[in-house]
Design an enzyme around this catalytic site. Structure first.
Site, PDB file in Angstrom:
ATOM      1  CB  CYS A   2     -66.544  90.543  18.663  1.00  0.00           C
ATOM      2  SG  CYS A   2     -67.374  89.040  18.182  1.00  0.00           S
ATOM      3  NE  ARG A  27     -61.664  93.230  20.988  1.00  0.00           N
ATOM      4  CZ  ARG A  27     -62.067  93.765  22.139  1.00  0.00           C
ATOM      5  NH1 ARG A  27     -61.327  94.655  22.726  1.00  0.00           N
ATOM      6  NH2 ARG A  27     -63.202  93.417  22.690  1.00  0.00           N
ATOM      7  CD1 TRP A  77     -62.593  84.558  17.926  1.00  0.00           C
ATOM      8  CD2 TRP A  77     -64.282  83.935  19.250  1.00  0.00           C
ATOM      9  NE1 TRP A  77     -62.191  83.465  18.639  1.00  0.00           N
ATOM     10  CE2 TRP A  77     -63.200  83.045  19.454  1.00  0.00           C
ATOM     11  CE3 TRP A  77     -65.451  83.715  19.968  1.00  0.00           C
ATOM     12  CZ2 TRP A  77     -63.259  81.999  20.353  1.00  0.00           C
ATOM     13  CZ3 TRP A  77     -65.514  82.664  20.856  1.00  0.00           C
ATOM     14  CH2 TRP A  77     -64.419  81.816  21.040  1.00  0.00           C
ATOM     15  CG  ASN A 103     -67.886  93.234  20.257  1.00  0.00           C
ATOM     16  OD1 ASN A 103     -68.033  92.938  19.078  1.00  0.00           O
ATOM     17  ND2 ASN A 103     -66.867  93.923  20.709  1.00  0.00           N
ATOM     18  N   GLY A 104     -70.744  90.220  22.077  1.00  0.00           N
ATOM     19  CA  GLY A 104     -71.481  89.598  23.171  1.00  0.00           C
ATOM     20  C   GLY A 104     -72.436  88.539  22.640  1.00  0.00           C
ATOM     21  CD  GLU A 486     -48.718  81.565  32.009  1.00  0.00           C
ATOM     22  OE1 GLU A 486     -49.845  81.094  32.268  1.00  0.00           O
ATOM     23  OE2 GLU A 486     -48.542  82.436  31.150  1.00  0.00           O
ATOM     24  CE  LYS A 490     -48.561  82.423  27.416  1.00  0.00           C
ATOM     25  NZ  LYS A 490     -49.280  82.804  28.599  1.00  0.00           N
ATOM     26  CD  GLU A 493     -51.992  81.155  25.300  1.00  0.00           C
ATOM     27  OE1 GLU A 493     -53.139  81.556  25.129  1.00  0.00           O
ATOM     28  OE2 GLU A 493     -51.243  81.637  26.161  1.00  0.00           O
ATOM     29  CG  HIS A 509     -50.203  59.193  43.023  1.00  0.00           C
ATOM     30  ND1 HIS A 509     -50.358  58.197  43.958  1.00  0.00           N
ATOM     31  CD2 HIS A 509     -49.403  60.130  43.590  1.00  0.00           C
ATOM     32  CE1 HIS A 509     -49.702  58.527  45.061  1.00  0.00           C
ATOM     33  NE2 HIS A 509     -49.112  59.688  44.856  1.00  0.00           N
ATOM     34  CE  LYS A 609     -53.768  90.274  25.454  1.00  0.00           C
ATOM     35  NZ  LYS A 609     -52.789  89.351  26.068  1.00  0.00           N
TER      36      LYS A 609
HETATM   37  C1  AGP Z   1     -53.117  83.705  28.303  1.00  0.00           C
HETATM   38  O1  AGP Z   1     -52.019  83.521  27.499  1.00  0.00           O
HETATM   39  C2  AGP Z   1     -54.393  83.439  27.711  1.00  0.00           C
HETATM   40  N1  AGP Z   1     -54.531  83.941  26.423  1.00  0.00           N
HETATM   41  C3  AGP Z   1     -55.623  83.481  28.584  1.00  0.00           C
HETATM   42  O2  AGP Z   1     -55.554  82.324  29.346  1.00  0.00           O
HETATM   43  C4  AGP Z   1     -55.864  84.677  29.535  1.00  0.00           C
HETATM   44  O3  AGP Z   1     -54.903  84.708  30.532  1.00  0.00           O
HETATM   45  C5  AGP Z   1     -57.279  84.559  30.113  1.00  0.00           C
HETATM   46  O4  AGP Z   1     -58.218  84.618  29.075  1.00  0.00           O
HETATM   47  C6  AGP Z   1     -57.582  85.616  31.142  1.00  0.00           C
HETATM   48  O5  AGP Z   1     -57.564  86.894  30.593  1.00  0.00           O
HETATM   49  P1  AGP Z   1     -57.541  88.192  31.483  1.00  0.00           P
HETATM   50  O6  AGP Z   1     -56.293  88.166  32.288  1.00  0.00           O
HETATM   51  O7  AGP Z   1     -57.562  89.325  30.496  1.00  0.00           O
HETATM   52  O8  AGP Z   1     -58.764  88.161  32.343  1.00  0.00           O
END
Ligand code: AGP
Length: 614
Positions: A2, A27, A77, A103-104, A486, A490, A493, A509, A609
């Site tokens: 949002c 965002r 959103w 927002n929220g 990580e 990547k 997502e 395992h 974001k």
């Molecule tokens: C990372 O590519 C993600 N989009 C997501 O996992 C992100 O790292 C997570 O939401 C944490 O965000 P922040 O670092 O702004 O707290």
């Protein structure tokens, strides 16, 4: 997640609102809308559309179709109610007089809605936000309170997190802004005022901003902004000058923000590392953890979400090795509910790029409640997490727009290493020479990263060979396992390819039963001490028919090539710098796979974001 923008001044508001909303697109959102006060019609005009901002902009002919100099805009959103025109914001009271962007989440909206329905107030949407607009109208029109009093009375009834922008048809020269647990900033212009959820939305118009704190209310007019605390007592707001250039938040000729931000990493690391390293030691600006405090620490607890959590996983390996202090890593969303064992002898390190992640913020507050000192590693200056922490170390990565973090991750990792060296020097757990050796390699990191970035075509080629796979496994040991977490995130997502990261030793395992002819396994084998083990795991999965794309250092590439299907390399470096270099080919691999699959790289589906809801 949002976005809010608001404007009151003498210019036409709608083009400014649309421009501001376009800056907030990163965002993540599924619909957009604006409300402006039309002097010709002496009423609020509301325009909303499901889908991309472009749909709304076309509807408004770029802003020309909606006349008025006061307005609010929103990118939504969806949380309560599906993405649709009617559920988009602004939400308007049934009288048409009060418009609200939010927002929220209003946690008690169902109860409030029931009350308003019983009072005969009709609802049109499924949103929690409509309750806010209707409740303000209930007090304003029904009980004849002033607008500010009606807002104040409404706030007393709301539970949850909210940033609100409010416009009333009877007060067309003002906007009201409210903040609780969801970021909102105020912009001070010449003959105009702004509100926004993110500074990028208004940077084109003003660089003078104020950060609202929880419980604060602001009244914006073209002549200035009056701020009040939660008791509605007037307060002075500090005005902060934003000095980064708007170009930093633009694509600058690149097709995607993500690619631009991958390429910006060497520069971001220079900004993050170089000013802090002098004469073989680390110096942090404005650092106030005493040597006595560091020596008395019993535990470090790292708390974060997503990629920032993955930095924490690397951080556990690195900080324990450097400081010999036990380090725990916790997902923020778990930490807050797990009755954590944290007290004043624990340093809590909170990691967040945005500084606004709600789960992380809640965990931070829980840690403080338990008596821990909180040090945060944050990118966005002045963000909520930065302001609520006892101590903040900024990553100085510059604005990160793509949903998938890249330079955010690598600069966080750099700060963790610098922190490790600083502590190790105080604790005497690393020799002066060992610190110098590591810091020298950290100073070489940007240059070595440039070498990796100079040839993205190698990675692009391998992405072209594998982009059609439906499932990918990342395997590694120690920091290579942390790196795999990580790398896997990547990929999934932005490309929507299913992928998992496993500690290689765990394969036997259970997971190895999934490996069959043609399964793609990305084997991370950068960590020299465990290279032989990494090789054994490659042999293991190859024997079951896997295609193995391996990542290792240049000096070990020939050895790895004897077994793996393909080998990607990074320059040799200090063991504690390996993940910082190793992540780059993984970011590029995910990027190219997503590109070849035709995905919306900067704005992946369902993601935002900055995740400001639980
Ligand atoms: C990372 O590519 C993600 N989009 C997501 O996992 C992100 O790292 C997570 O939401 C944490 O965000 P922040 O670092 O702004 O707290």
């Amino acid at each position: 997640m949002c976005g809010i923008v608001g404007y009151v001044g003498t210019e036409q508001a709608t083009p400014i609102l649309l421009e501001g909303l376009s800056r907030l697109e990163y965002r993540g959102y599924d619909s957009a809308g604006v409300a402006v006060y039309s002097r010709q019609q002496e009423a609020l005009r509301v325009y909303k559309a499901k889908g991309r901002l472009r749909v709304l902009s076309d509807m408004l002919q770029g802003g020309a179709a909606a006349d008025g100099t006061t307005g609010i805009g929103h990118t939504r959103w969806a949380t309560h109610g599906a993405p649709s025109d009617v559920n988009s914001h602004p939400q308007v009271s049934h009288s048409g007089k009060i418009a609200v962007v939010h927002n929220g989440i209003i946690e008690n909206y169902a109860e409030l809605k029931e009350f308003l329905l019983s009072e005969g107030v009709p609802f049109t949407s499924e949103t929690d936000t409509e309750v806010v607009a209707q409740l303000i109208a209930y007090f304003y029109e029904g009980e004849h309170l002033s607008l500010l009093e009606a807002v104040g009375r409404t706030l007393l009834r709301l539970e949850g997190a909210y940033a609100l922008g409010i416009l009333c048809a009877d007060a067309p020269d003002k906007l009201i802004a409210v903040r609780k647990d969801s970021p909102l900033i105020l912009g001070y212009g010449e003959g105009c005022s702004f509100l926004a959820s993110d500074v990028t939305a208004i940077l084109r118009y003003t660089r003078e901003v104020g950060y609202m704190d929880d419980g604060e209310v602001a009244v914006l007019t073209r002549d200035g902004i009056a701020c009040y605390n939660y008791l509605m007592q007037p307060i002075e707001k500090e005005i902060i000058h934003i000095d980064w250039e708007i170009d930093a938040a633009e694509k600058g000729g690149y097709e995607h923000f993500m690619f631009k931000e991958i390429m910006e990493q060497p520069e971001a690391l220079r900004r993050c590392i170089f000013p802090r390293v002098r004469d073989g030691a680390v110096y942090f600006e404005d650092f106030h953890l005493s040597d006595d405090y560091i020596c008395a620490l019993k535990k470090i607890c790292i708390i974060a979400c997503g990629s920032s959590y993955h930095v924490g996983v690397v951080g556990k390996y690195h900080l324990e090795r450097m400081t010999r202090i036990p380090v725990e890593v916790a997902l923020a969303s778990e930490f807050r509910y797990m009755d954590p064992i944290v007290d004043s002898s624990t340093l809590v390190v909170v990691i967040s790029q945005s500084g606004e992640t709600l789960d992380t913020m809640a965990a931070l507050r829980e840690a403080k409640r338990l008596g821990a000192h909180v040090l945060s590693i944050v990118n966005v200056v002045g963000s909520s997490i930065a302001r609520e922490s006892d101590q903040v170390l900024y990553t100085w990565a510059g604005p990160e727009i793509a949903v998938a973090t890249t330079k955010g991750y690598s600069t966080q990792l750099a700060v963790v290493n610098l922190l490790g060296v600083y502590f190790a020097r105080v604790l005497g757990t690393m020799t002066a020479q060992a610190c110098v050796d590591l810091l020298e390699e950290m100073l070489l990191l940007p240059g070595k990263m440039e070498q990796v970035l100079a040839h993205p075509e190698d990675i692009q080629y391998w992405a072209s060979q594998y982009f059609n796979h439906d499932s990918v496994f990342y395997i590694g040991r120690n920091v290579d396992y942390a790196l795999g977490l990580e790398a896997s995130l990547k990929l999934k997502e932005i490309s929507y390819v299913h992928s998992e990261a496993y500690a290689s030793g765990e394969l036997k395992h259970g997971t190895i039963s999934l490996v069959e002819d043609g399964t793609l396994v990305v084997a991370l084998g950068t960590y020299g001490r465990l290279f032989e083990k990494a090789m054994s795991n490659v042999v293991e999965v190859k024997a079951r028919g896997a295609d193995v794309l391996a990542l290792t250092t240049e000096s070990r590439a020939a050895e790895m090539a004897k077994t793996a299907t393909a080998v990607l390399t990074i320059p040799d470096t200090h063991e504690l710098v390996l993940p910082s270099l190793g992540v780059v080919p993984m970011q590029l691999f995910a990027y190219y796979v997503a590109l070849m699959r035709g995905c919306d790289i900067d704005k992946p589906r369902n993601l935002a974001k900055s995740v400001t809801v639980e």
